[in-house]
Design a protein around this motif. Sequence first.
Motif, short mmCIF file in Angstrom:
data_model
loop_
_atom_site.label_atom_id
_atom_site.label_comp_id
_atom_site.label_asym_id
_atom_site.label_seq_id
_atom_site.Cartn_x
_atom_site.Cartn_y
_atom_site.Cartn_z
N MET A 1 0.84 -1.19 0.00
CA MET A 1 0.00 0.00 0.00
C MET A 1 0.89 1.25 0.00
O MET A 1 1.91 1.29 0.66
CB MET A 1 -0.90 0.00 1.23
N ASN A 2 0.47 2.25 -0.73
CA ASN A 2 1.23 3.49 -0.81
C ASN A 2 1.08 4.30 0.47
O ASN A 2 0.02 4.32 1.08
CB ASN A 2 0.78 4.31 -2.02
N GLU A 3 2.15 4.99 0.82
CA GLU A 3 2.17 5.79 2.04
C GLU A 3 1.29 7.04 1.89
O GLU A 3 1.34 7.72 0.88
CB GLU A 3 3.61 6.21 2.33
N ILE A 4 0.51 7.31 2.93
CA ILE A 4 -0.25 8.56 3.01
C ILE A 4 0.50 9.46 3.98
O ILE A 4 0.89 9.04 5.06
CB ILE A 4 -1.68 8.33 3.54
N LYS A 5 0.69 10.70 3.57
CA LYS A 5 1.46 11.63 4.38
C LYS A 5 0.80 13.01 4.32
O LYS A 5 0.40 13.45 3.24
CB LYS A 5 2.88 11.70 3.82
N LEU A 6 0.70 13.68 5.46
CA LEU A 6 0.26 15.07 5.45
C LEU A 6 1.48 15.90 5.07
O LEU A 6 2.52 15.84 5.72
CB LEU A 6 -0.23 15.51 6.83
N MET A 7 1.33 16.66 3.99
CA MET A 7 2.45 17.46 3.49
C MET A 7 2.08 18.93 3.54
O MET A 7 0.94 19.31 3.28
CB MET A 7 2.82 17.05 2.07
N SER A 8 3.07 19.74 3.81
CA SER A 8 2.91 21.18 3.77
C SER A 8 2.71 21.61 2.33
O SER A 8 3.35 21.07 1.41
CB SER A 8 4.15 21.84 4.35
N ILE A 9 1.84 22.57 2.13
CA ILE A 9 1.60 23.10 0.78
C ILE A 9 2.91 23.52 0.13
O ILE A 9 3.12 23.32 -1.06
CB ILE A 9 0.63 24.31 0.87
N SER A 10 3.82 24.08 0.91
CA SER A 10 5.07 24.59 0.36
C SER A 10 6.02 23.49 -0.13
O SER A 10 6.94 23.76 -0.88
CB SER A 10 5.79 25.46 1.39
N GLU A 11 5.78 22.24 0.27
CA GLU A 11 6.63 21.12 -0.16
C GLU A 11 6.25 20.57 -1.54
O GLU A 11 7.02 19.86 -2.15
CB GLU A 11 6.50 19.95 0.82
N ILE A 12 5.04 20.88 -1.98
CA ILE A 12 4.46 20.23 -3.16
C ILE A 12 4.74 21.05 -4.42
O ILE A 12 4.62 22.27 -4.41
CB ILE A 12 2.94 20.04 -2.95
N ILE A 13 5.11 20.35 -5.49
CA ILE A 13 5.51 21.02 -6.73
C ILE A 13 4.55 20.67 -7.86
O ILE A 13 4.47 19.51 -8.27
CB ILE A 13 6.95 20.60 -7.12
N PRO A 14 3.82 21.66 -8.39
CA PRO A 14 2.92 21.39 -9.51
C PRO A 14 3.69 21.18 -10.81
O PRO A 14 4.82 21.65 -10.97
CB PRO A 14 2.05 22.64 -9.58
N THR A 15 3.06 20.48 -11.74
CA THR A 15 3.63 20.29 -13.08
C THR A 15 2.69 20.81 -14.16
O THR A 15 3.07 20.87 -15.32
CB THR A 15 3.91 18.80 -13.36
N GLU A 16 1.46 21.15 -13.78
CA GLU A 16 0.46 21.62 -14.73
C GLU A 16 -0.26 22.85 -14.18
O GLU A 16 -0.36 23.03 -12.96
CB GLU A 16 -0.62 20.56 -14.98
N GLU A 17 -0.84 23.59 -15.08
CA GLU A 17 -1.73 24.68 -14.72
C GLU A 17 -3.08 24.07 -14.32
O GLU A 17 -3.24 22.85 -14.37
CB GLU A 17 -1.90 25.63 -15.90
N PHE A 18 -4.03 24.89 -13.96
CA PHE A 18 -5.36 24.41 -13.59
C PHE A 18 -6.40 25.22 -14.35
O PHE A 18 -6.12 26.27 -14.91
CB PHE A 18 -5.58 24.51 -12.08
N ILE A 19 -7.62 24.71 -14.37
CA ILE A 19 -8.74 25.36 -15.04
C ILE A 19 -9.57 26.08 -13.98
O ILE A 19 -10.09 25.44 -13.06
CB ILE A 19 -9.60 24.33 -15.80
N GLU A 20 -9.65 27.39 -14.10
CA GLU A 20 -10.31 28.21 -13.07
C GLU A 20 -11.75 27.76 -12.81
O GLU A 20 -12.16 27.63 -11.66
CB GLU A 20 -10.28 29.68 -13.49
N SER A 21 -12.53 27.48 -13.86
CA SER A 21 -13.93 27.09 -13.65
C SER A 21 -14.02 25.74 -12.93
O SER A 21 -14.93 25.52 -12.13
CB SER A 21 -14.67 27.05 -14.98
N ARG A 22 -13.12 24.85 -13.18
CA ARG A 22 -13.09 23.55 -12.49
C ARG A 22 -12.70 23.75 -11.03
O ARG A 22 -13.21 23.08 -10.13
CB ARG A 22 -12.11 22.61 -13.19
N LEU A 23 -11.83 24.69 -10.79
CA LEU A 23 -11.37 24.98 -9.44
C LEU A 23 -12.53 25.39 -8.54
O LEU A 23 -12.62 24.95 -7.40
CB LEU A 23 -10.31 26.08 -9.50
#
Length: 126
Positions: A1-23
Amino acid sequence: MNEIKLMSISEIIPTEEFIESRLDEVIKMIILSKVWTDPIRIEKNTNIIMDGHHRFESAKRLKLRYVPCCLYDYSDVMVTRNYDGKILNKNDIIKRGMSGQLYPAKTTKHEFKQLVSVKIPLNELM
């Protein structure tokens, strides 16, 4: 099973943009449920987002400090989309994330053998 971890927002690196209406839809769903149920899927060695860019941006806008993440290794995940006629691979995606040159929204598609869910009250993520 894959590890679940609470991560700080600042640790996470996006690779894609997002769609405002979906957001807007995602934020409303999170607020209404009052719990976080779908972890952001993260590559465990680099902290890049494999799946969950809209959830990540929603967490930022909701001013959450932490988000639940499920950690994966690319050896267990298949990339199934291409970009500008080029088939993407893990190195392309990692390079984009680390450089900050984001792909357009919904460019990458990762297929996971195993998905997990959580049930964490939003107030625990503040």
